[in-house]
Motif scaffolding. Structure first.
Motif, PDB file in Angstrom:
ATOM      1  N   GLN A   1       0.816  -1.234   0.203  1.00 36.82           N
ATOM      2  CA  GLN A   1       0.062  -0.009   0.095  1.00 36.82           C
ATOM      3  C   GLN A   1       0.767   1.378   0.211  1.00 36.82           C
ATOM      4  O   GLN A   1       0.635   2.136  -0.816  1.00 36.82           O
ATOM      5  CB  GLN A   1      -0.991  -0.051   1.092  1.00 36.82           C
ATOM      6  N   LYS A   2       1.874   1.298   0.738  1.00 41.47           N
ATOM      7  CA  LYS A   2       2.633   2.546   1.023  1.00 41.47           C
ATOM      8  C   LYS A   2       4.003   2.325   0.283  1.00 41.47           C
ATOM      9  O   LYS A   2       4.693   3.541   0.290  1.00 41.47           O
ATOM     10  CB  LYS A   2       2.813   2.792   2.573  1.00 41.47           C
ATOM     11  N   GLY A   3       4.317   1.314  -0.128  1.00 40.00           N
ATOM     12  CA  GLY A   3       5.951   1.108  -0.761  1.00 40.00           C
ATOM     13  C   GLY A   3       6.743   0.897   0.281  1.00 40.00           C
ATOM     14  O   GLY A   3       6.496   0.575   1.359  1.00 40.00           O
ATOM     15  N   VAL A   4       8.089   1.035  -0.071  1.00 39.87           N
ATOM     16  CA  VAL A   4       9.208   0.702   0.897  1.00 39.87           C
ATOM     17  C   VAL A   4      10.086   1.985   1.044  1.00 39.87           C
ATOM     18  O   VAL A   4      10.560   2.534  -0.150  1.00 39.87           O
ATOM     19  CB  VAL A   4      10.082  -0.611   0.548  1.00 39.87           C
ATOM     20  N   ASP A   5      10.392   2.491   2.159  1.00 35.71           N
ATOM     21  CA  ASP A   5      11.320   3.427   2.169  1.00 35.71           C
ATOM     22  C   ASP A   5      12.973   2.867   2.177  1.00 35.71           C
ATOM     23  O   ASP A   5      13.197   1.965   3.000  1.00 35.71           O
ATOM     24  CB  ASP A   5      11.350   4.454   3.548  1.00 35.71           C
ATOM     25  N   LEU A   6      13.757   3.105   1.115  1.00 38.99           N
ATOM     26  CA  LEU A   6      15.043   2.207   0.942  1.00 38.99           C
ATOM     27  C   LEU A   6      15.725   2.388   2.214  1.00 38.99           C
ATOM     28  O   LEU A   6      16.501   1.259   2.225  1.00 38.99           O
ATOM     29  CB  LEU A   6      15.455   2.435  -0.601  1.00 38.99           C
ATOM     30  N   GLY A   7      16.086   3.500   2.455  1.00 36.31           N
ATOM     31  CA  GLY A   7      16.872   4.008   3.592  1.00 36.31           C
ATOM     32  C   GLY A   7      16.557   3.038   4.790  1.00 36.31           C
ATOM     33  O   GLY A   7      17.385   2.401   5.405  1.00 36.31           O
ATOM     34  N   ASP A   8      15.408   3.300   5.382  1.00 38.49           N
ATOM     35  CA  ASP A   8      14.843   2.562   6.533  1.00 38.49           C
ATOM     36  C   ASP A   8      14.641   1.236   6.283  1.00 38.49           C
ATOM     37  O   ASP A   8      15.129   0.598   7.177  1.00 38.49           O
ATOM     38  CB  ASP A   8      13.262   3.312   6.881  1.00 38.49           C
ATOM     39  N   ASN A   9      14.507   0.819   5.136  1.00 36.78           N
ATOM     40  CA  ASN A   9      14.236  -0.746   4.884  1.00 36.78           C
ATOM     41  C   ASN A   9      15.697  -1.287   4.999  1.00 36.78           C
ATOM     42  O   ASN A   9      15.420  -2.539   5.442  1.00 36.78           O
ATOM     43  CB  ASN A   9      13.567  -1.109   3.728  1.00 36.78           C
ATOM     44  N   GLN A  10      16.696  -0.588   4.313  1.00 39.40           N
ATOM     45  CA  GLN A  10      17.843  -1.076   4.464  1.00 39.40           C
ATOM     46  C   GLN A  10      18.492  -1.153   5.827  1.00 39.40           C
ATOM     47  O   GLN A  10      19.143  -2.300   6.226  1.00 39.40           O
ATOM     48  CB  GLN A  10      18.927  -0.266   3.578  1.00 39.40           C
ATOM     49  N   THR A  11      18.235  -0.260   6.764  1.00 42.63           N
ATOM     50  CA  THR A  11      18.660  -0.151   8.020  1.00 42.63           C
ATOM     51  C   THR A  11      18.099  -1.559   8.802  1.00 42.63           C
ATOM     52  O   THR A  11      18.626  -2.175   9.521  1.00 42.63           O
ATOM     53  CB  THR A  11      18.237   0.977   8.669  1.00 42.63           C
ATOM     54  N   ARG A  12      16.960  -1.688   8.531  1.00 44.87           N
ATOM     55  CA  ARG A  12      16.136  -2.962   9.322  1.00 44.87           C
ATOM     56  C   ARG A  12      16.574  -4.212   8.871  1.00 44.87           C
ATOM     57  O   ARG A  12      16.761  -4.868   9.653  1.00 44.87           O
ATOM     58  CB  ARG A  12      14.511  -2.667   9.184  1.00 44.87           C
ATOM     59  N   LEU A  13      16.856  -4.259   7.527  1.00 43.95           N
ATOM     60  CA  LEU A  13      17.308  -5.543   7.166  1.00 43.95           C
ATOM     61  C   LEU A  13      18.848  -5.632   7.871  1.00 43.95           C
ATOM     62  O   LEU A  13      19.143  -6.801   8.078  1.00 43.95           O
ATOM     63  CB  LEU A  13      17.445  -5.424   5.506  1.00 43.95           C
ATOM     64  N   LEU A  14      19.671  -4.861   7.523  1.00 46.58           N
ATOM     65  CA  LEU A  14      20.919  -5.051   8.176  1.00 46.58           C
ATOM     66  C   LEU A  14      20.832  -5.135   9.806  1.00 46.58           C
ATOM     67  O   LEU A  14      21.581  -6.051  10.178  1.00 46.58           O
ATOM     68  CB  LEU A  14      21.739  -3.699   8.105  1.00 46.58           C
ATOM     69  N   GLN A  15      19.779  -4.452  10.426  1.00 51.31           N
ATOM     70  CA  GLN A  15      19.404  -4.955  11.872  1.00 51.31           C
ATOM     71  C   GLN A  15      19.347  -6.447  11.974  1.00 51.31           C
ATOM     72  O   GLN A  15      19.769  -7.131  12.762  1.00 51.31           O
ATOM     73  CB  GLN A  15      18.179  -4.198  12.220  1.00 51.31           C
ATOM     74  N   LYS A  16      18.529  -7.138  11.101  1.00 57.23           N
ATOM     75  CA  LYS A  16      18.147  -8.580  11.083  1.00 57.23           C
ATOM     76  C   LYS A  16      19.371  -9.181  10.779  1.00 57.23           C
ATOM     77  O   LYS A  16      19.607 -10.510  11.296  1.00 57.23           O
ATOM     78  CB  LYS A  16      16.948  -8.940  10.155  1.00 57.23           C
ATOM     79  N   VAL A  17      20.231  -8.766   9.849  1.00 60.70           N
ATOM     80  CA  VAL A  17      21.384  -9.666   9.681  1.00 60.70           C
ATOM     81  C   VAL A  17      22.543  -9.677  10.887  1.00 60.70           C
ATOM     82  O   VAL A  17      22.948 -10.403  10.980  1.00 60.70           O
ATOM     83  CB  VAL A  17      21.820  -8.926   8.345  1.00 60.70           C
ATOM     84  N   GLU A  18      22.579  -8.532  11.401  1.00 57.72           N
ATOM     85  CA  GLU A  18      23.210  -8.527  12.678  1.00 57.72           C
ATOM     86  C   GLU A  18      22.683  -9.381  13.861  1.00 57.72           C
ATOM     87  O   GLU A  18      23.539  -9.902  14.564  1.00 57.72           O
ATOM     88  CB  GLU A  18      23.740  -7.220  13.017  1.00 57.72           C
ATOM     89  N   GLU A  19      21.642  -9.367  13.863  1.00 57.27           N
ATOM     90  CA  GLU A  19      20.733 -10.222  15.060  1.00 57.27           C
ATOM     91  C   GLU A  19      21.127 -11.436  14.544  1.00 57.27           C
ATOM     92  O   GLU A  19      21.325 -12.462  15.436  1.00 57.27           O
ATOM     93  CB  GLU A  19      19.292  -9.793  15.297  1.00 57.27           C
ATOM     94  N   LEU A  20      21.109 -11.951  13.312  1.00 54.61           N
ATOM     95  CA  LEU A  20      21.390 -13.399  12.966  1.00 54.61           C
ATOM     96  C   LEU A  20      22.595 -13.805  13.293  1.00 54.61           C
ATOM     97  O   LEU A  20      23.092 -14.908  13.628  1.00 54.61           O
ATOM     98  CB  LEU A  20      21.051 -13.370  11.405  1.00 54.61           C
ATOM     99  N   THR A  21      23.468 -12.726  13.052  1.00 53.53           N
ATOM    100  CA  THR A  21      25.096 -12.872  13.293  1.00 53.53           C
ATOM    101  C   THR A  21      25.111 -13.127  14.899  1.00 53.53           C
ATOM    102  O   THR A  21      26.017 -14.032  15.418  1.00 53.53           O
ATOM    103  CB  THR A  21      25.905 -11.520  12.929  1.00 53.53           C
ATOM    104  N   LEU A  22      24.640 -12.476  15.523  1.00 51.89           N
ATOM    105  CA  LEU A  22      24.774 -12.841  17.043  1.00 51.89           C
ATOM    106  C   LEU A  22      23.935 -14.305  17.566  1.00 51.89           C
ATOM    107  O   LEU A  22      24.601 -15.073  18.382  1.00 51.89           O
ATOM    108  CB  LEU A  22      23.678 -11.584  17.972  1.00 51.89           C
TER     109      LEU A  22
END
Length: 598
Positions: free
Chosen positions: A543-564
């Protein structure tokens, strides 16, 4: 109708007399008289006479298998043939020939009826005193009349030849003996008003005629047929559907009115070529002859809508003249202008400067510092062009100016006003600069497109491709946007070599104070929400699309959580391996101890 011979009343043929002499030598079988003083003999026998048959069925019956049953040879100077007579005025004198079908299955006859004969079924004609040659019978295949050699077949009446078929070529001649075509008809040359050739319709009206003098007529009579082609000195060609002197098309030579002329319509109205006094050789008029549209006079002058009034000029037009080009070669020259005197006479003149030292057209030899106005007498700029009022109707276009650069495809730049919606104000009109090649519109720039204040649109042909709004937003593939917060709004796919998005990163995940959910907690959240924590669900993204900057930050957050999670899992795996090693060592020691106790 086939005539039936009167077996009791028909006289014996002359040919039978020869055969009677043979019977005369046998008095025991027939009753022949002695020759009288004239040498005549006769038979008083009342029965039938047969030769080659013992049961004759005719008064004289010959039967045989030879080709010629009866031969007649004469040497007198008269007719020398067969004479057949029937003394009954209501009967027939006939010569009948029948083939082997029997019962008149196929026959031919040469018949003449008596003077009171009442039969009329031979071609619908009465047989009384009329000679008829015919063939008949259910097995008959027709009647052939002709010659066996190259001699002609001739037909005549009143002891004169009327028609001939040439024996060598088969050409048919009527009224002449040497036909030159397959059908060659020649008039008798009489002056009784007959035609050489005439076709009539079912009502008796003449349809096609060839006159004795050679004229050809299609219509009713030779004076006003629908089409007349004469060889005499009257109309050479005439189409005449309306009666006498109402020709739709006539071409005359040497007739009254004097002189050669042609008419289309008739001699007074429509389309005329003639040399009669006072009437143009060519004129086009209305049907009522009340208005002349075009006249061409014998001196070559052309008049349009002048009511046949020639003022002496080669072209005279009473009304407006519209043309895509006009060439006036007299006194023409580069840089000259067309001017008019008080009487409307236009001539080419060399342009001269104004009293204020204004502009010059002569090779731009004099530059002007004054303002130049086109469509205005008070220009407020070095060049000001004022045009007429743009129509208030939607879809109307007004071309203000055009710049031509003549090449092979005639390139142009056009300045246009477009009324895209009905109205009078600037909110319903746009200004366009557009390139053209030949007659095809190319790329353009629209200012104030669709009433968008301070906006610009870019397009090709008649299709807009990109727009810059008043706020500076760029729209590609669309002309409006729902959310004006986007500086770039694209309706379609995009392809880039590199895209840089500003982001703060997700290093906060590695902070000692950061709470990393346990895997059971994560499992419970996913089962309940069907998406990862801190990641928008699919419906929101759609509906609203994706904010590339914010979405990239959240994806990186999940990758780093996965690393932990991986680090934690690695520690647990190593501890399990060490514990497993100790257990395996103790198991080996127990195994050796068991062996020693046995």
């Amino acid at each position: 109708m086939r005539s039936t011979p009167n077996r009791k009343g028909i006289p014996y043929p002359l040919a039978a007399m020869i055969l009677f002499f043979f019977c005369f030598a046998k008095p025991a079988m027939s009753q022949w008289s002695n020759p009288d003083a004239s040498g005549n003999i006769w038979n008083t026998n009342t029965g039938n006479v047969g030769i080659g048959t013992t049961s004759p069925t005719f008064p004289f019956h010959v039967v045989g298998s030879v080709n010629d049953l009866i031969g007649i040879t004469g040497s007198g100077g008269g007719r020398g043939g067969i004479y057949i007579q029937n003394t009954n005025s209501g009967g027939f004198a006939s010569l009948i020939m029948e083939n082997n079908h029997g019962s008149f299955g196929s026959y031919g006859q040469f018949v003449i009826g008596g003077s009171t004969n009442g039969y009329s079924n031979n071609f619908g004609l009465s047989n009384a005193d009329r000679v008829i040659i015919s063939a008949g019978g259910p097995n008959n295949l027709g009647l052939s009349i002709g010659t066996q050699t190259a001699q002609p077949l001739v037909f005549g009446t009143n002891n004169a030849e009327r028609m001939r078929i040439d024996g060598s070529t088969g050409k048919v001649g009527i009224g002449m003996t040497t036909p030159q075509a397959m059908l060659h008809v020649r008039s008798t040359g009489t002056t009784d008003g007959t035609y050489s050739f005439l076709l009539q319709g079912s009502t008796g009206n003449n349809t096609f005629m060839v006159g004795d003098a050679g004229g050809v007529y299609v219509g009713s009579t030779a004076t006003h047929g629908l089409v007349m082609i004469n060889s005499a000195t009257d109309a050479s060609l005439s189409l005449n559907p309306g009666g006498v002197n109402v020709s739709a098309l006539s071409i005359y030579t040497n007739v009254s009115p004097s002189g050669n002329y042609a008419t289309l319509g008739n001699s007074s109205i429509g389309f005329n070529f003639d040399t009669r006094g006072g009437i143009p050789p060519l004129r086009i008029m209305n049907a009522g002859q009340t208005q002349e549209y075009l006249s061409l006079f014998s001196n070559g002058n052309v008049c349009i809508n002048t009511n046949m009034t020639d003022n002496g000029n080669k072209l005279q037009v009473n009304g407006n003249l519209w043309t895509t080009g006009l060439i006036l070669p007299t006194s023409a020259g580069a840089g000259k202008v067309l001017t008019s005197d008080a009487n409307g006479n236009a001539t080419w003149q060399t342009a001269s400067g104004s009293s204020s030292g204004g502009w010059s057209l002569a090779s731009n030899s004099t530059a002007t510092t004054d303002n130049v106005g086109i469509g205005t007498t008070t220009p407020a700029a070095p060049l000001e062009v004022q045009v007429g009022q743009l129509s208030q109707t939607a879809g109307q276009t007004y071309e203000m100016a055009r710049i031509d650069g003549y090449t092979a495809n005639n390139s142009q730049i056009r300045f246009l006003l477009n009324r895209f919606a009905a109205g009078t104000g600037w909110t319903t009109a746009s200004t366009r600069i557009q390139a053209w090649t030949d007659v095809s519109p190319q790329a353009y720039i629209d200012f104030n497109p669709n009433g968008a204040t301070a906006g610009m649109a870019f397009g090709s042909g008649s299709t807009e491709q990109m727009r810059i709004t008043q706020q500076g937003n760029v729209l590609i593939g669309k002309t409006s946007q729902i959310n004006s917060g986007y500086m770039l709004d694209v309706n379609g796919n995009g392809r880039f070599n590199q895209v840089v998005v500003n982001t703060s990163g997700a290093d906060f995940v590695f902070d000692s104070a950061y709470h990393l959910p346990s895997l059971p907690e994560l499992q419970k959240y996913v089962q309940a929400n069907h998406h990862l924590p801190d990641i928008a669900p699919a419906a929101v993204m759609q509906q609203k699309g994706v904010d590339l900057g914010d979405n990239q930050t959240r994806l990186l957050q999940k990758v780093e959580e996965l690393t932990l999670y991986l680090i934690q899992q690695d520690k647990e795996i190593k501890a399990l391996k060490e514990r497993n090693r100790v257990l395996e060592s103790m198991e080996q020691r127990l195994s050796r101890l068991e062996q020693s106790l046995k």
